[in-house]
Motif scaffolding. Structure first.
Motif, PDB file in Angstrom:
ATOM      1  N   LEU A 126      -8.570   9.831  -5.446  1.00 27.98           N
ATOM      2  CA  LEU A 126      -7.905   8.707  -4.792  1.00 27.98           C
ATOM      3  C   LEU A 126      -6.517   8.488  -5.372  1.00 27.98           C
ATOM      4  CD1 LEU A 126     -10.849   6.136  -4.649  1.00 27.98           C
ATOM      5  CD2 LEU A 126      -9.897   7.432  -2.736  1.00 27.98           C
ATOM      6  N   GLU A 127      -5.590   8.184  -4.495  1.00 30.43           N
ATOM      7  CA  GLU A 127      -4.225   7.858  -4.893  1.00 30.43           C
ATOM      8  C   GLU A 127      -3.931   6.407  -4.546  1.00 30.43           C
ATOM      9  OE1 GLU A 127      -0.959  10.997  -4.283  1.00 30.43           O
ATOM     10  OE2 GLU A 127      -2.342  11.336  -2.619  1.00 30.43           O
ATOM     11  N   GLU A 128      -3.215   5.735  -5.443  1.00 28.07           N
ATOM     12  CA  GLU A 128      -2.725   4.400  -5.134  1.00 28.07           C
ATOM     13  C   GLU A 128      -1.394   4.552  -4.394  1.00 28.07           C
ATOM     14  OE1 GLU A 128      -3.476   1.242  -8.366  1.00 28.07           O
ATOM     15  OE2 GLU A 128      -3.358   3.130  -9.485  1.00 28.07           O
ATOM     16  N   MET A 129      -1.310   3.997  -3.205  1.00 31.45           N
ATOM     17  CA  MET A 129      -0.114   4.115  -2.387  1.00 31.45           C
ATOM     18  C   MET A 129       0.345   2.721  -1.954  1.00 31.45           C
ATOM     19  SD  MET A 129       0.377   7.426  -2.154  1.00 31.45           S
ATOM     20  CE  MET A 129       1.582   7.483  -0.810  1.00 31.45           C
ATOM     21  N   ARG A 130       1.655   2.574  -1.800  1.00 29.40           N
ATOM     22  CA  ARG A 130       2.205   1.331  -1.268  1.00 29.40           C
ATOM     23  C   ARG A 130       3.041   1.668  -0.044  1.00 29.40           C
ATOM     24  NH1 ARG A 130       5.355  -1.668  -5.570  1.00 29.40           N
ATOM     25  NH2 ARG A 130       7.223  -0.717  -4.676  1.00 29.40           N
ATOM     26  N   TYR A 131       2.755   0.997   1.050  1.00 34.93           N
ATOM     27  CA  TYR A 131       3.467   1.199   2.307  1.00 34.93           C
ATOM     28  C   TYR A 131       4.200  -0.084   2.692  1.00 34.93           C
ATOM     29  CZ  TYR A 131       0.437   5.322   2.690  1.00 34.93           C
ATOM     30  OH  TYR A 131      -0.218   6.502   2.453  1.00 34.93           O
ATOM     31  N   GLU A 132       5.283   0.077   3.450  1.00 32.36           N
ATOM     32  CA  GLU A 132       6.107  -1.062   3.812  1.00 32.36           C
ATOM     33  C   GLU A 132       6.478  -0.991   5.284  1.00 32.36           C
ATOM     34  OE1 GLU A 132       9.374  -1.420   0.987  1.00 32.36           O
ATOM     35  OE2 GLU A 132       8.222  -0.213  -0.446  1.00 32.36           O
ATOM     36  N   GLY A 133       6.630  -2.150   5.892  1.00 35.65           N
ATOM     37  CA  GLY A 133       6.983  -2.145   7.297  1.00 35.65           C
ATOM     38  C   GLY A 133       7.401  -3.516   7.781  1.00 35.65           C
ATOM     39  N   TYR A 134       7.603  -3.590   9.084  1.00 33.81           N
ATOM     40  CA  TYR A 134       8.043  -4.831   9.718  1.00 33.81           C
ATOM     41  C   TYR A 134       7.102  -5.197  10.858  1.00 33.81           C
ATOM     42  CZ  TYR A 134      12.488  -3.955   7.337  1.00 33.81           C
ATOM     43  OH  TYR A 134      13.450  -3.715   6.385  1.00 33.81           O
ATOM     44  N   GLY A 135       6.770  -6.486  10.929  1.00 30.69           N
ATOM     45  CA  GLY A 135       6.010  -6.996  12.051  1.00 30.69           C
ATOM     46  C   GLY A 135       6.945  -7.603  13.078  1.00 30.69           C
ATOM     47  N   SER A 136       6.385  -8.220  14.090  1.00 31.60           N
ATOM     48  CA  SER A 136       7.164  -8.862  15.138  1.00 31.60           C
ATOM     49  C   SER A 136       8.158  -9.856  14.551  1.00 31.60           C
ATOM     50  CB  SER A 136       6.214  -9.592  16.106  1.00 31.60           C
ATOM     51  OG  SER A 136       6.929 -10.309  17.081  1.00 31.60           O
ATOM     52  N   GLY A 137       9.412  -9.820  15.053  1.00 29.77           N
ATOM     53  CA  GLY A 137      10.421 -10.747  14.569  1.00 29.77           C
ATOM     54  C   GLY A 137      11.019 -10.394  13.222  1.00 29.77           C
ATOM     55  N   GLY A 138      10.782  -9.167  12.752  1.00 24.54           N
ATOM     56  CA  GLY A 138      11.359  -8.739  11.475  1.00 24.54           C
ATOM     57  C   GLY A 138      10.622  -9.228  10.253  1.00 24.54           C
ATOM     58  N   VAL A 139       9.376  -9.680  10.415  1.00 22.85           N
ATOM     59  CA  VAL A 139       8.571 -10.119   9.276  1.00 22.85           C
ATOM     60  C   VAL A 139       8.282  -8.931   8.358  1.00 22.85           C
ATOM     61  CG1 VAL A 139       6.270 -10.938   8.608  1.00 22.85           C
ATOM     62  CG2 VAL A 139       7.526 -12.095  10.431  1.00 22.85           C
ATOM     63  N   ALA A 140       8.501  -9.113   7.060  1.00 26.12           N
ATOM     64  CA  ALA A 140       8.279  -8.042   6.087  1.00 26.12           C
ATOM     65  C   ALA A 140       6.795  -7.965   5.718  1.00 26.12           C
ATOM     66  CB  ALA A 140       9.113  -8.292   4.835  1.00 26.12           C
ATOM     67  N   ILE A 141       6.266  -6.739   5.678  1.00 28.29           N
ATOM     68  CA  ILE A 141       4.854  -6.536   5.368  1.00 28.29           C
ATOM     69  C   ILE A 141       4.707  -5.460   4.300  1.00 28.29           C
ATOM     70  CG2 ILE A 141       2.603  -5.872   6.284  1.00 28.29           C
ATOM     71  CD1 ILE A 141       3.464  -6.942   8.979  1.00 28.29           C
ATOM     72  N   LEU A 142       3.944  -5.776   3.274  1.00 29.59           N
ATOM     73  CA  LEU A 142       3.694  -4.870   2.156  1.00 29.59           C
ATOM     74  C   LEU A 142       2.200  -4.551   2.122  1.00 29.59           C
ATOM     75  CD1 LEU A 142       5.573  -3.756  -0.118  1.00 29.59           C
ATOM     76  CD2 LEU A 142       4.708  -5.595  -1.569  1.00 29.59           C
ATOM     77  N   ILE A 143       1.876  -3.271   2.032  1.00 28.88           N
ATOM     78  CA  ILE A 143       0.480  -2.829   2.100  1.00 28.88           C
ATOM     79  C   ILE A 143       0.148  -1.999   0.868  1.00 28.88           C
ATOM     80  CG2 ILE A 143      -1.207  -1.506   3.430  1.00 28.88           C
ATOM     81  CD1 ILE A 143       1.191  -1.922   5.698  1.00 28.88           C
ATOM     82  N   GLU A 144      -0.937  -2.343   0.199  1.00 27.77           N
ATOM     83  CA  GLU A 144      -1.455  -1.547  -0.922  1.00 27.77           C
ATOM     84  C   GLU A 144      -2.692  -0.800  -0.435  1.00 27.77           C
ATOM     85  OE1 GLU A 144      -0.805  -3.775  -5.004  1.00 27.77           O
ATOM     86  OE2 GLU A 144      -1.479  -5.166  -3.472  1.00 27.77           O
ATOM     87  N   ALA A 145      -2.738   0.494  -0.716  1.00 27.67           N
ATOM     88  CA  ALA A 145      -3.843   1.315  -0.225  1.00 27.67           C
ATOM     89  C   ALA A 145      -4.354   2.233  -1.328  1.00 27.67           C
ATOM     90  CB  ALA A 145      -3.397   2.144   0.977  1.00 27.67           C
ATOM     91  N   LEU A 146      -5.619   2.613  -1.190  1.00 31.28           N
ATOM     92  CA  LEU A 146      -6.230   3.649  -2.023  1.00 31.28           C
ATOM     93  C   LEU A 146      -6.733   4.709  -1.065  1.00 31.28           C
ATOM     94  CD1 LEU A 146      -8.342   1.465  -4.488  1.00 31.28           C
ATOM     95  CD2 LEU A 146      -6.199   2.659  -4.980  1.00 31.28           C
ATOM     96  N   THR A 147      -6.250   5.922  -1.210  1.00 32.67           N
ATOM     97  CA  THR A 147      -6.580   6.939  -0.216  1.00 32.67           C
ATOM     98  C   THR A 147      -6.836   8.306  -0.834  1.00 32.67           C
ATOM     99  OG1 THR A 147      -5.756   8.056   1.775  1.00 32.67           O
ATOM    100  CG2 THR A 147      -4.106   7.399   0.154  1.00 32.67           C
ATOM    101  N   ASP A 148      -7.671   9.075  -0.158  1.00 32.13           N
ATOM    102  CA  ASP A 148      -7.885  10.471  -0.533  1.00 32.13           C
ATOM    103  C   ASP A 148      -7.173  11.399   0.441  1.00 32.13           C
ATOM    104  OD1 ASP A 148      -9.465   9.973   1.655  1.00 32.13           O
ATOM    105  OD2 ASP A 148     -11.267  10.935   0.863  1.00 32.13           O
TER     106      ASP A 148
END
Length: 250
Positions: free
Chosen positions: A84-106
């Motif tokens: 498993l790797e710890e990953m952090r993803y970033e993006g934008y929701g409707s209206g330019g809302v900032a979203i930060l995502i923490e994930a554990l993935t294989d």
């Protein structure tokens, strides 16, 4: 030192998501694996692992599953071929809302594809690394249950090196530097407070006010979709909205 209410909406958002979905066995088990891998595989000497185990037990995960997750994190589980790797993803929701995502993935390709699909179907975009993370700072949070005496909480917060606190009905949250979370939690317990949970949380430095019902619905659906993915551990966004809008997806 003073209480603050700036993040109350984010707290309500998190409570809403947890009430609807809760953490899956997979997510809780992965948190144990990573905690054991990042420190000693003994909860007595690993605060992160001890906290992950407590949450897993509260969710009803059997002891044998917990022991297996610890062994996987320690590298002593014979049949473990998953890394498993710890990953952090970033993006934008409707209206330019900032979203930060923490994930554990294989499988980072699978996770990125799932996240990209979730964003695109709900009016958002998965961005590049660093596109929104500069808007967030990670803090340790101790969550207290029951009615809290603010004067007593203020004194305990000062003594334990907390940054700030927030009071709400029958609960409170105390914020501190990540490295001080264990000390804060223990001090609050010693002072008679009921510490129901501790966690690491990304706190945004600014927020976007959402007042349009369609935008609110789109954002809440996106958050729910992201939270439902097994690889996703935590989702944080920098929007604020009124309670009646927050209830749209419930």
């Amino acid at each position: 030192m003073a209480g603050h209410s700036k993040w109350a909406n984010i707290k309500r958002q998190k409570a809403r998501v947890d009430a609807v979905k809760g953490k899956t066995f997979t997510q809780l088990s992965r948190a144990i694996i990573v905690a054991a891998r990042n420190g000693v595989p003994d909860p007595a000497g690993n605060f992160q692992l001890r906290t992950a185990i407590e949450k897993a037990k509260a969710a009803g995960i059997p002891n044998e599953n917990i022991d297996r997750a610890i062994a996987k994190g320690a590298g002593t589980y014979a049949d473990d071929s998953v890394q498993l790797e710890e990953m952090r993803y970033e993006g934008y929701g409707s209206g330019g809302v900032a979203i930060l995502i923490e994930a554990l993935t294989d499988n980072r390709n699978r996770t990125a594809a799932d996240l990209r699909a979730a964003f695109s179907k709900n009016g958002g975009n998965l961005g590049e690394t660093g596109c929104v993370s500069w808007m967030f700072a990670q803090k340790g949070v101790a969550i207290l249950s029951g009615r809290v005496d603010e004067e007593k909480l203020l004194e305990a917060s000062l003594e334990s090196g907390a940054d700030s606190y927030e009071l709400a009905d029958c609960m409170a949250e105390v914020f501190t530097d990540v490295g001080n979370l264990e000390n804060l939690s223990q001090h609050l317990k010693n002072e008679g407070f009921v510490v129901s949970d501790v966690e690491l949380r990304w706190i945004p430095s600014n927020s976007v006010e959402v007042s349009d019902s369609e935008q609110a619905r789109s954002l809440l659906k996106l958050i729910d979709t992201l939270e439902s993915l097994d690889d996703v551990q935590n989702v944080t966004a920098n929007f604020e909205m009124a309670d009646e809008l927050m209830a749209l997806s419930v």
